[in-house]
Structure formats: structure tokens, C-alpha cells
Motif scaffolding. Structure first.
Motif: not given
Length: 251
Positions: A33-38
Motif C-alpha cells: 500500500a505504500w506505493f499507491p499512497l506515495l
């Protein structure tokens, strides 16, 4: 004749414990999920600069009179800013990059993530938000006192319901609601909590003096986009750091 004991693979409790640990490891390997949030954090903060560059301020002399005063029309300032094209292209590219990221991540780790529902819901809601923005752009900015045309509905621009719909059909729908789907896909309570906070920030208007002092400024989008943008970036940092170091190397 001697008796020989057959090696046991473990008691049922040990087998269940092993399966539970394996399930936790698989879910941890699936999460990213860190990638979409970034991406969405960067996109949201970029919207501040786009709003600054597209700000248009004009004075209208036919505003409705202030209640309690004379019936003489007053002048008021109309401020428009933002670009539907920026959000349409940005959201489309972001969801495409997210799909590629999860596919490559699954191939490198050998563990697939059922991310298709998230991508489909995100793309559909982003398309709906873009269509709403372009519809409003086509209808033009309503004159003071005129109703707002929202897909054929004649709404009062000053009502709370209209303001809520405008906020909901923006990033709350295009980013927030799909993140709820992603939290379900990844079985992540932390992401669910972060998404709930994000939706609250998007749907509840800022009423601080700082936000009000920027109402007619070219930087008026700073509090409206800066707070959720920073929230997404902090969430991305937290989820990235929470990953085991071995998984970070294989991302």
C-alpha cells in the motif's frame, strides 16, 4: 519383532499454528500500500502548484444584496482555480503505475495480490470524478445567486449538501473510496484506519482562521490539498518502514 515409531508431522495445534504463521507471511508479502499512497500524495501536493498557476480572480458587480441591508446589488470576488485535465491524467497514470507495480511485485516474490478490484474501482471512480469536473466546466461558473447544475440537479451553491457533494466527488471518491477496497484486499486494519482519517479530512471542510485568510489567495488550495497530501505521504513512509528489510530489497 521390534516396534518402530512413525515420525509425526506435529500435533493439530502445531499444524494450525504453522498455517497461521504462513498466512501472515503471505499477507505481508502481498501488501504494497505504500506505493499507491506515495503516488497519490505526490499527485495531491502537485495539485497545489497547478491550482496556483491556474488561479483566475474576477470581480462581479451583480451579486445579491447582503441580508439585512438595502436591496442594492453588491460587488463580490469570484475565484476559480484547478485543472480537471491535471487530475484526469494524473489519476489515470497513477492507477496504471499501481497495476504495473503489483504485477511486477507478484512475479518477483511468487505471491500474487488480488489487486484487480482496487484498480477497477479506482479507475471507475476516477472517471466519474473527471466526468463531473468536466461537466461543471462545461456548464460554466454560476453567477452569484444562481443554482448550481450538478448532472441536471439544480442545487443551492450555499447549502451544506452541495458543498459535501463537491468534496465527495473529488479526491474522496477518486482516491479515498478505492483505498477502502485496497484495505479489504490486503486485509490491513492500519490502511483502513488511515483511509478513514483521509476521508474525514477530505469531507470535513477546514474552518480555521488560517484557511479562511487564504480564501481569495492564489495559494488558497494549500490547506485543502496540503493536509491530505502530507497525510498520504506520511502513510506511505510508515507502511514502507513497516515492511521487513528483505521485502524492501525485493520491491
Amino acid at each position: 519383532m521390534t516396534d518402530a515409531s512413525v515420525p509425526s508431522s506435529g500435533t493439530p495445534r502445531e499444524v494450525l499454528a504453522g498455517l497461521g504463521e504462513l498466512t501472515r507471511q503471505v499477507r505481508a508479502a502481498q501488501r504494497g500500500a505504500w506505493f499507491p499512497l506515495l503516488l497519490f500524495g505526490v499527485l495531491t501536493l502537485g495539485g497545489i502548484l497547478v491550482a496556483r498557476l491556474t488561479t483566475s480572480v474576477r470581480t462581479v458587480t451583480t451579486c445579491p444584496p447582503v441580508p439585512g441591508s438595502s436591496d442594492v446589488p453588491t460587488s463580490c470576488t469570484l475565484v476559480t482555480q484547478g485543472s480537471p485535465l491535471y487530475w484526469t491524467l494524473g489519476l489515470g497514470l497513477a492507477y496504471t503505475a499501481i497495476a504495473v507495480f503489483y504485477v511486477r511485485r507478484s512475479r518477483s516474490r511468487g505471491v500474487g495480490t488480488p489487486v484487480r478490484p482496487y484498480i477497477l474501482v479506482g479507475a471507475a471512480l476516477a472517471g466519474l470524478a473527471a466526468a463531473t469536473a468536466f461537466w461543471s466546466l462545461r456548464q460554466g461558473f454560476p453567477q452569484p445567486g444562481d443554482p448550481l447544475d450538478f448532472w441536471g440537479l439544480r442545487l443551492d451553491p450555499a447549502s451544506g449538501t452541495t458543498a459535501f457533494l463537491e468534496r465527495f466527488t473529488g479526491n474522496a471518491a477518486a482516491i479515498g473510496l478505492p483505498l477502502l477496497v485496497l484495505s479489504w484486499v490486503e486485509r490491513s486494519r492500519a490502511l483502513l484506519l488511515l483511509t478513514a482519517v483521509y476521508l474525514a479530512v477530505e469531507l470535513v471542510p477546514l474552518s480555521t482562521g488560517w484557511a479562511g485568510s487564504l480564501a481569495a489567495s492564489p495559494w488558497s488550495a494549500l490547506p485543502r490539498l496540503g493536509v491530505p497530501g502530507l497525510l498520504l505521504l506520511l502513510g506511505a513512509l510508515g507502511f514502507r518502514l513497516a515492511e521487513p528489510s528483505r521485502q524492501r530489497r525485493t520491491s
